[in-house]
Design an enzyme around this catalytic site. Structure first.
Site, short mmCIF file in Angstrom:
data_model
loop_
_atom_site.label_atom_id
_atom_site.label_comp_id
_atom_site.label_asym_id
_atom_site.label_seq_id
_atom_site.Cartn_x
_atom_site.Cartn_y
_atom_site.Cartn_z
N LYS A 1 -16.23 -0.69 -3.25
CA LYS A 1 -17.34 -1.54 -2.84
C LYS A 1 -16.96 -3.00 -3.04
CE LYS A 1 -19.91 -1.63 -7.19
NZ LYS A 1 -21.14 -1.32 -7.87
N HIS B 1 -4.09 2.11 -11.15
CA HIS B 1 -3.46 1.11 -10.28
C HIS B 1 -2.39 0.31 -11.02
CE1 HIS B 1 -6.57 2.09 -7.39
NE2 HIS B 1 -5.92 1.36 -6.50
#
Length: 193
Positions: free
Chosen positions: A105, A38
């Site tokens: 999550k 990322h």
């Protein structure tokens, strides 16, 4: 209630029709990506040849991979990573690479939610603590990218999945189950104090 089949191609129309609370079973290609990937993409790094995230889904996961006797990769565990760590980068990556889904999550923040609404993407919550069960949904490891640069957990793994279970907790209409739960918890706490 049976899970909604979410099968590639993951078109904008199909993604925008998903709502917070929808249980889905994903079939198609997922690419993993965690912190290193990322940051690398956010800072202008290029995707390796063979990786196309447009209309795709990225999975916040550092899978446990082993090679079999024939030298093929096999996934032994594929649990979700806590997604909020990607919040500084995720909105821009959704926009720049045309993502339709992000799996992880714990939920994400306002910038990711805004990018989901603007660009037609959803955040999908996978079950933490079920890494081996989720690995059973991975039918093949098609490839690995940036392995030498980032190491196994941070590499981009290309996974072919079948009936991978997840729940839409942030939709492309601006709804966030995470915000709703937080607001309800704050209201209940204020009521009790």
């Amino acid at each position: 209630m049976a899970a909604i089949q979410l099968t590639a191609p993951f078109t904008e129309d199909r993604i925008r029709s998903r709502q917070v609370g929808d249980e889905v079973a994903i079939t198609g290609t997922l690419f993993t990506g965690r912190d290193a990937v990322h940051k690398y993409l956010h800072d202008g790094g290029e995707l390796p040849p063979g990786v196309n995230l447009r209309d795709g889904i990225i999975y916040h996961c550092g899978p446990v991979m082993l090679k079999d006797e024939q030298g093929r990769w096999k996934c032994n565990a594929a649990g979700p990573t806590t997604s909020i760590r990607e919040e500084p980068y995720q909105g821009q990556i959704i926009k720049d690479f045309g993502l339709r889904g992000v799996i992880g999550k714990g939920g994400m923040g306002d910038r990711t939610l805004a990018a989901c609404r603007e660009h037609g993407c959803v955040y999908l919550h996978a079950i933490g603590g079920a890494a081996q069960v989720l690995a059973e949904c991975i039918k093949s490891v098609r490839n690995v990218y940036l392995l030498e640069k980032f190491g196994s957990p941070e590499a981009i793994w290309e996974l072919e999945v079948e009936n991978f279970p997840a729940v839409v907790t942030m939709d492309a209409n601006g709804h966030s189950l995470h915000q709703e739960v937080f607001a309800a918890s704050q209201a209940e706490l204020a009521r009790r104090v």
